[in-house]
Design a protein around this motif. Structure first.
Motif, mmCIF file in Angstrom:
data_model
loop_
_atom_site.group_PDB
_atom_site.id
_atom_site.type_symbol
_atom_site.label_atom_id
_atom_site.label_comp_id
_atom_site.label_asym_id
_atom_site.label_seq_id
_atom_site.Cartn_x
_atom_site.Cartn_y
_atom_site.Cartn_z
ATOM 1 N N VAL A 125 0.902 -1.222 -0.106
ATOM 2 C CA VAL A 125 -0.010 0.141 0.022
ATOM 3 C C VAL A 125 0.717 1.135 -0.116
ATOM 4 C CG1 VAL A 125 -1.852 1.203 1.272
ATOM 5 C CG2 VAL A 125 -1.737 -1.229 1.372
ATOM 6 N N MET A 126 0.727 2.097 -1.044
ATOM 7 C CA MET A 126 1.537 3.108 -1.226
ATOM 8 C C MET A 126 0.871 4.483 -1.551
ATOM 9 S SD MET A 126 4.640 1.621 -3.697
ATOM 10 C CE MET A 126 5.809 2.738 -2.735
ATOM 11 N N ALA A 127 1.379 5.674 -0.678
ATOM 12 C CA ALA A 127 0.686 6.894 -1.040
ATOM 13 C C ALA A 127 1.900 7.837 -1.388
ATOM 14 C CB ALA A 127 -0.025 7.467 0.227
ATOM 15 N N GLY A 128 1.467 8.799 -2.100
ATOM 16 C CA GLY A 128 2.351 9.663 -2.860
ATOM 17 C C GLY A 128 1.817 10.862 -3.390
ATOM 18 N N SER A 129 2.617 11.647 -4.245
ATOM 19 C CA SER A 129 2.327 12.628 -4.815
ATOM 20 C C SER A 129 2.591 12.691 -6.320
ATOM 21 C CB SER A 129 2.701 14.099 -4.342
ATOM 22 O OG SER A 129 2.183 15.344 -5.163
ATOM 23 N N ASP A 130 1.882 12.908 -7.119
ATOM 24 C CA ASP A 130 2.273 13.246 -8.837
ATOM 25 C C ASP A 130 2.588 14.753 -8.709
ATOM 26 O OD1 ASP A 130 1.286 10.819 -9.415
ATOM 27 O OD2 ASP A 130 -0.542 11.330 -10.184
ATOM 28 N N PHE A 131 3.411 14.838 -9.714
ATOM 29 C CA PHE A 131 3.923 15.941 -10.262
ATOM 30 C C PHE A 131 3.562 16.366 -11.650
ATOM 31 C CE2 PHE A 131 6.169 15.087 -6.215
ATOM 32 C CZ PHE A 131 6.019 16.225 -5.434
ATOM 33 N N ASP A 132 2.433 16.750 -12.076
ATOM 34 C CA ASP A 132 2.137 16.887 -13.401
ATOM 35 C C ASP A 132 2.823 17.918 -13.909
ATOM 36 O OD1 ASP A 132 0.376 14.802 -12.639
ATOM 37 O OD2 ASP A 132 -1.206 16.082 -12.492
ATOM 38 N N ARG A 133 3.088 17.409 -15.351
ATOM 39 C CA ARG A 133 3.681 18.448 -16.369
ATOM 40 C C ARG A 133 2.289 19.381 -17.279
ATOM 41 N NH1 ARG A 133 7.232 16.238 -13.018
ATOM 42 N NH2 ARG A 133 9.383 16.968 -13.402
ATOM 43 N N PRO A 134 2.682 20.334 -17.291
ATOM 44 C CA PRO A 134 3.367 21.403 -17.278
ATOM 45 C C PRO A 134 3.303 21.943 -15.903
ATOM 46 C CG PRO A 134 1.946 22.459 -18.909
ATOM 47 C CD PRO A 134 1.479 21.009 -18.548
ATOM 48 N N GLY A 135 4.084 22.689 -15.266
ATOM 49 C CA GLY A 135 4.000 23.689 -13.845
ATOM 50 C C GLY A 135 4.093 22.721 -12.755
ATOM 51 N N LEU A 136 4.444 21.180 -12.544
ATOM 52 C CA LEU A 136 4.600 20.692 -11.509
ATOM 53 C C LEU A 136 3.680 20.498 -10.302
ATOM 54 C CD1 LEU A 136 8.474 21.401 -11.029
ATOM 55 C CD2 LEU A 136 7.567 19.300 -11.866
ATOM 56 N N LEU A 137 2.508 20.418 -11.028
ATOM 57 C CA LEU A 137 1.152 20.531 -10.205
ATOM 58 C C LEU A 137 1.226 19.408 -9.184
ATOM 59 C CD1 LEU A 137 -1.255 21.948 -12.875
ATOM 60 C CD2 LEU A 137 -0.026 23.051 -11.160
ATOM 61 N N PRO A 138 1.192 19.296 -7.950
ATOM 62 C CA PRO A 138 1.263 18.334 -7.005
ATOM 63 C C PRO A 138 -0.415 17.514 -7.099
ATOM 64 C CG PRO A 138 0.985 20.320 -5.495
ATOM 65 C CD PRO A 138 1.027 20.673 -7.272
ATOM 66 N N ARG A 139 -0.425 16.189 -7.211
ATOM 67 C CA ARG A 139 -1.693 15.698 -7.029
ATOM 68 C C ARG A 139 -1.723 14.493 -6.459
ATOM 69 N NH1 ARG A 139 -2.871 19.941 -8.281
ATOM 70 N NH2 ARG A 139 -4.369 20.818 -10.149
ATOM 71 N N ALA A 140 -2.709 13.906 -5.659
ATOM 72 C CA ALA A 140 -2.535 12.756 -4.752
ATOM 73 C C ALA A 140 -2.453 11.541 -5.448
ATOM 74 C CB ALA A 140 -3.683 12.734 -3.878
ATOM 75 N N ASN A 141 -1.692 10.563 -5.074
ATOM 76 C CA ASN A 141 -1.569 9.041 -5.714
ATOM 77 C C ASN A 141 -1.608 8.165 -4.706
ATOM 78 O OD1 ASN A 141 0.006 6.810 -6.741
ATOM 79 N ND2 ASN A 141 0.236 7.888 -8.683
ATOM 80 N N TYR A 142 -2.368 7.208 -4.765
ATOM 81 C CA TYR A 142 -2.658 6.376 -4.005
ATOM 82 C C TYR A 142 -2.768 4.681 -4.691
ATOM 83 C CZ TYR A 142 -5.193 9.925 -1.764
ATOM 84 O OH TYR A 142 -5.259 11.410 -1.047
ATOM 85 N N ASN A 143 -1.811 3.976 -4.247
ATOM 86 C CA ASN A 143 -1.449 2.891 -4.785
ATOM 87 C C ASN A 143 -1.650 1.336 -3.809
ATOM 88 O OD1 ASN A 143 0.452 0.423 -5.822
ATOM 89 N ND2 ASN A 143 0.054 1.675 -7.600
ATOM 90 N N ILE A 144 -2.387 0.400 -4.449
ATOM 91 C CA ILE A 144 -2.470 -0.693 -3.401
ATOM 92 C C ILE A 144 -2.186 -1.956 -4.622
ATOM 93 C CG2 ILE A 144 -4.949 -0.938 -3.856
ATOM 94 C CD1 ILE A 144 -4.947 -2.344 -1.130
ATOM 95 N N GLY A 145 -1.267 -3.077 -4.302
ATOM 96 C CA GLY A 145 -1.324 -4.139 -5.212
ATOM 97 C C GLY A 145 -0.708 -5.250 -4.711
ATOM 98 N N ILE A 146 -0.474 -6.266 -5.377
ATOM 99 C CA ILE A 146 0.240 -7.660 -4.805
ATOM 100 C C ILE A 146 1.145 -7.924 -5.779
ATOM 101 C CG2 ILE A 146 -1.584 -9.004 -5.876
ATOM 102 C CD1 ILE A 146 -1.263 -10.827 -3.393
ATOM 103 N N GLY A 147 2.284 -8.456 -5.391
ATOM 104 C CA GLY A 147 3.441 -9.236 -6.365
ATOM 105 C C GLY A 147 3.910 -10.664 -5.720
ATOM 106 N N HIS A 148 4.448 -11.434 -6.681
ATOM 107 C CA HIS A 148 4.906 -12.632 -6.175
ATOM 108 C C HIS A 148 6.152 -12.782 -6.969
ATOM 109 C CE1 HIS A 148 4.727 -16.650 -4.673
ATOM 110 N NE2 HIS A 148 5.127 -16.931 -5.834
ATOM 111 N N THR A 149 7.323 -13.110 -6.272
ATOM 112 C CA THR A 149 8.496 -13.613 -7.061
ATOM 113 C C THR A 149 8.550 -14.863 -7.284
ATOM 114 O OG1 THR A 149 9.505 -14.103 -4.900
ATOM 115 C CG2 THR A 149 10.010 -11.770 -5.648
#
Length: 200
Positions: free
Chosen positions: A56-80
């Motif tokens: 589970v991850m949370a962060g911020s996008d920095f959209d171009r142009p202008g480096l606009l901050p936008r919320a980004n939430y991510n959930i997932g599963i992985g297997h090696t």
């Protein structure tokens, strides 16, 4: 004893010999075996060759142009997978869902959303002189849907990430990553995020 039959004397001699062996020889032999087992080096404990990660991850996008901050939430599963350990591209297959604020204002949420379901391949690698930290690269691609408009707009979304993992224990870790992403018909953007991962 001179008057005993020879067969009886032989029987007593055998009995005394067995008694001597049971009292003296066998305990010494057992002590030697125990000492040998105690001094033998223990077999190294092998680390699991595969694992499953729920992140589970949370962060911020920095959209171009202008480096606009936008919320980004991510959930997932992985297997090696063990058979991918030597693959230069990746050894862990992932599936993830990401929500991003696609509005022109605000940070956490607006009526305009970007919803992405993506498949990815991650390559985990060790870092020199430390076992607390490891690194990874992550390539993802999927379909993103823009909501809040008159019609849902679907686009191809692809990205690549470079990250580091802080291993708190075998089951718990903190992921920190920087991502570059590009959606067809939309300017490219980067994302800085951190999150928690549970592994088993």
């Amino acid at each position: 004893m001179h008057g005993m039959p020879s067969a009886l004397r032989q029987f007593r001699a055998i009995g005394l010999g067995l008694a001597f062996m049971s009292i003296v020889v066998l305990p010494l032999t057992g002590t030697t075996l125990i000492h040998a087992q105690a001094s033998a080096p223990a077999a190294p404990v092998e680390e699991p060759s595969t694992s499953t990660d729920l992140f589970v991850m949370a962060g911020s996008d920095f959209d171009r142009p202008g480096l606009l901050p936008r919320a980004n939430y991510n959930i997932g599963i992985g297997h090696t997978f063990a058979f991918l350990k030597k693959d230069p591209i990746g050894d862990e297959l992932t599936f993830a869902y990401t929500y991003e604020n696609a509005g022109t204002h605000g940070f956490l949420h607006t009526i305009y959303g970007e919803h992405t379901e993506s498949l990815g391949i991650m390559k985990n690698f060790s870092l020199p002189k430390t076992k607390l930290w490891t690194g990874y690269t992550w390539i993802q691609s999927g379909i993103t849907s823009y909501t809040g408009y008159a019609h849902v707009e679907n686009r191809l979304d692809s990205g690549v990430s470079l990250g580091a993992i802080v291993h708190c224990s075998f089951h718990s870790s903190i992921w920190i990553q920087e991502s570059y992403s590009k959606v067809v018909t939309v300017p490219w953007y980067t994302t800085s995020s951190a999150g928690y991962t549970y592994s088993w």
